[in-house]
Design a protein around this motif. Structure first.
Motif, PDB file in Angstrom:
ATOM      1  N   VAL A 182      67.294 -51.960  -3.545  1.00 48.05           N
ATOM      2  CA  VAL A 182      68.160 -50.790  -3.397  1.00 48.05           C
ATOM      3  C   VAL A 182      68.950 -50.379  -2.415  1.00 48.05           C
ATOM      4  O   VAL A 182      69.782 -49.615  -2.254  1.00 48.05           O
ATOM      5  CB  VAL A 182      66.805 -49.628  -4.420  1.00 48.05           C
ATOM      6  CG1 VAL A 182      67.153 -48.365  -4.012  1.00 48.05           C
ATOM      7  CG2 VAL A 182      65.652 -50.083  -5.354  1.00 48.05           C
ATOM      8  N   TYR A 183      68.256 -50.893  -1.063  1.00 50.57           N
ATOM      9  CA  TYR A 183      68.788 -50.610   0.230  1.00 50.57           C
ATOM     10  C   TYR A 183      69.933 -50.630  -0.102  1.00 50.57           C
ATOM     11  O   TYR A 183      71.574 -50.264   0.365  1.00 50.57           O
ATOM     12  CB  TYR A 183      68.050 -51.558   1.875  1.00 50.57           C
ATOM     13  CG  TYR A 183      67.139 -50.429   1.616  1.00 50.57           C
ATOM     14  CD1 TYR A 183      66.168 -49.599   1.041  1.00 50.57           C
ATOM     15  CD2 TYR A 183      66.281 -50.971   2.442  1.00 50.57           C
ATOM     16  CE1 TYR A 183      65.182 -48.959   1.607  1.00 50.57           C
ATOM     17  CE2 TYR A 183      64.858 -50.728   3.261  1.00 50.57           C
ATOM     18  CZ  TYR A 183      64.536 -50.121   2.267  1.00 50.57           C
ATOM     19  OH  TYR A 183      62.805 -49.015   2.973  1.00 50.57           O
ATOM     20  N   ASP A 184      70.607 -51.764  -0.303  1.00 48.77           N
ATOM     21  CA  ASP A 184      72.002 -52.729  -0.634  1.00 48.77           C
ATOM     22  C   ASP A 184      72.798 -51.570  -1.616  1.00 48.77           C
ATOM     23  O   ASP A 184      73.925 -51.347  -1.163  1.00 48.77           O
ATOM     24  CB  ASP A 184      71.593 -54.222  -1.238  1.00 48.77           C
ATOM     25  CG  ASP A 184      73.120 -54.823  -1.689  1.00 48.77           C
ATOM     26  OD1 ASP A 184      73.756 -54.779  -0.130  1.00 48.77           O
ATOM     27  OD2 ASP A 184      73.359 -55.730  -1.643  1.00 48.77           O
ATOM     28  N   ARG A 185      72.253 -51.917  -2.565  1.00 52.28           N
ATOM     29  CA  ARG A 185      73.448 -50.535  -3.713  1.00 52.28           C
ATOM     30  C   ARG A 185      73.410 -48.899  -3.003  1.00 52.28           C
ATOM     31  O   ARG A 185      74.508 -48.817  -3.164  1.00 52.28           O
ATOM     32  CB  ARG A 185      72.628 -50.550  -4.878  1.00 52.28           C
ATOM     33  CG  ARG A 185      73.882 -49.765  -6.002  1.00 52.28           C
ATOM     34  CD  ARG A 185      75.297 -50.517  -5.886  1.00 52.28           C
ATOM     35  NE  ARG A 185      75.749 -49.731  -7.213  1.00 52.28           N
ATOM     36  CZ  ARG A 185      77.126 -49.794  -6.647  1.00 52.28           C
ATOM     37  NH1 ARG A 185      77.898 -49.965  -6.171  1.00 52.28           N
ATOM     38  NH2 ARG A 185      77.289 -48.976  -8.105  1.00 52.28           N
ATOM     39  N   TYR A 186      72.655 -48.644  -2.116  1.00 56.06           N
ATOM     40  CA  TYR A 186      72.135 -47.127  -1.525  1.00 56.06           C
ATOM     41  C   TYR A 186      73.973 -47.190  -0.814  1.00 56.06           C
ATOM     42  O   TYR A 186      74.390 -46.757  -0.401  1.00 56.06           O
ATOM     43  CB  TYR A 186      71.168 -46.889  -1.123  1.00 56.06           C
ATOM     44  CG  TYR A 186      71.036 -45.411  -0.698  1.00 56.06           C
ATOM     45  CD1 TYR A 186      71.283 -44.373  -1.059  1.00 56.06           C
ATOM     46  CD2 TYR A 186      71.497 -44.517   0.960  1.00 56.06           C
ATOM     47  CE1 TYR A 186      70.970 -42.719  -0.748  1.00 56.06           C
ATOM     48  CE2 TYR A 186      71.556 -43.626   1.358  1.00 56.06           C
ATOM     49  CZ  TYR A 186      71.492 -42.976   0.790  1.00 56.06           C
ATOM     50  OH  TYR A 186      71.300 -41.428   1.096  1.00 56.06           O
TER      51      TYR A 186
END
Length: 335
Positions: free
Chosen positions: A59-63
């Motif tokens: 999720v961090y990566d996509r955010y």
């Protein structure tokens, strides 16, 4: 003849004056253009700045990818370089060392971090909560964390927030993370692949809801989410777990439509913070804070956890104080 001579004299006398007036007009026009240019230029420093995110497919990566796209329009001249990492603890080290200016980290990782530069850390916003998720094949005999004894378990990469909280949850369940299970230090993508291939019996994940890697996994393998709610109180009691960051939480019904159970699942949650250092430019931080709040709906359409970013809760960044640039932004929008 006298009249013609007089006319030529008056004309000659006026020429220097016109030249002076013309020169003044040009100077004033130039000053006006400079003033307009200066008034249009942003107050923040332009150029590259770096954001530490997390593992790929997390999720961090996509955010980070979506925030980068929004920032290109919201802060012209600022280029956000995304830096994949193992997760929260790795991100804290990258920010304090100066490798990256910004990062996302869980509140429990921030609370336990005592490395060099700890005093420099500042917060920009509380983003959304990570939910602890224990994933097993649908037919697994594991129905609570204590059932993991003797099994092969994905525990997150060594410098990740997943690894930190997983070890605390296992200890709260009465298990030694090193000896009672066979720990596999894998990120979300590799752990999902390992479960699919039968190389893992279970794995832990800490992330926003839903996590796309788990959605994808559930479309290929029948999986089940194991409740962790019985550990919500005891996780505070384990060594190093004395933080108020954890809370009892419930994963909503149907978070993963193809996973079991379809009912709500009791678990543990921990807040995510967007962090920086005290020496990062105030105007840059103020602009980034504004972009984070303003992009909520746009990013939330693709990363559902980001829908929970809220102006009213963003300022609650315990255990870190707000950066001055972020505080300035919140003061400017306060009713």
């Amino acid at each position: 003849m006298a009249s013609s001579t007089s006319s030529r004299l008056r004309t000659a006398a006026r020429r220097p004056l016109w030249r002076i007036v013309a020169a003044l007009v040009l100077v004033l026009a130039g000053l006006g253009g400079w003033w307009l240019s200066e008034s249009r230029s942003p107050g923040y420093p332009q150029g590259e700045t770096r954001l530490a995110t997390g593992v790929q497919r997390g999720v961090y990566d996509r955010y980070g990818q979506l925030l980068d796209a929004h920032l290109a329009k919201a802060m012209p001249g600022v280029r956000l370089e995304l830096d994949n990492s193992e997760g929260s603890i790795d991100n804290l080290r990258r920010v304090t060392s100066g490798r990256d200016d910004f990062a996302i980290a869980t509140a429990d990782a921030v609370a336990q971090y005592t490395g060099p530069g700890r005093e420099k850390l500042r917060a920009i916003a509380r983003l959304y909560d990570d939910y602890l998720q224990l994933i097993v094949p649908a037919g697994s005999p594991v129905h609570r964390a204590s059932d993991l004894k003797g099994l092969r378990v994905g525990v997150g990469q060594p410098l990740s927030g997943v690894n930190l909280v997983t070890r605390r949850l296992l200890a709260a369940a009465g298990l030694d993370p090193e000896h009672d299970i066979t720990p596999a230090p894998l990120g979300i993508g590799d752990a999902a692949d390992g479960l699919r291939r039968g190389e893992l019996d279970a794995f832990f994940w800490s992330g926003g809801l839903p996590t796309s890697a788990l959605t994808d996994l559930s479309e290929h393998v029948r999986i089940r989410i194991v409740p962790l709610g019985d550990l919500a109180e005891s996780v505070h009691m384990v060594e190093g777990g004395g933080t108020d960051a954890y809370r009892a939480a419930t994963m909503p019904k149907g978070t993963y439509p193809n996973a079991e159970p379809q009912d709500a699942v009791a678990t543990v949650a921990v807040p995510n913070l967007l962090i920086t250092r005290a020496d990062v430019d105030d105007d840059l931080v103020q602009g980034l804070t504004s972009a984070v709040i303003d992009s909520r709906d746009q990013i939330g359409a693709q990363v559902h956890a980001a829908q929970l970013v809220d102006l009213r809760t963003a300022v609650y960044t315990d255990p870190l104080p707000l950066h001055e640039g972020a505080a300035r932004y919140y003061r400017s929008v306060k009713p």
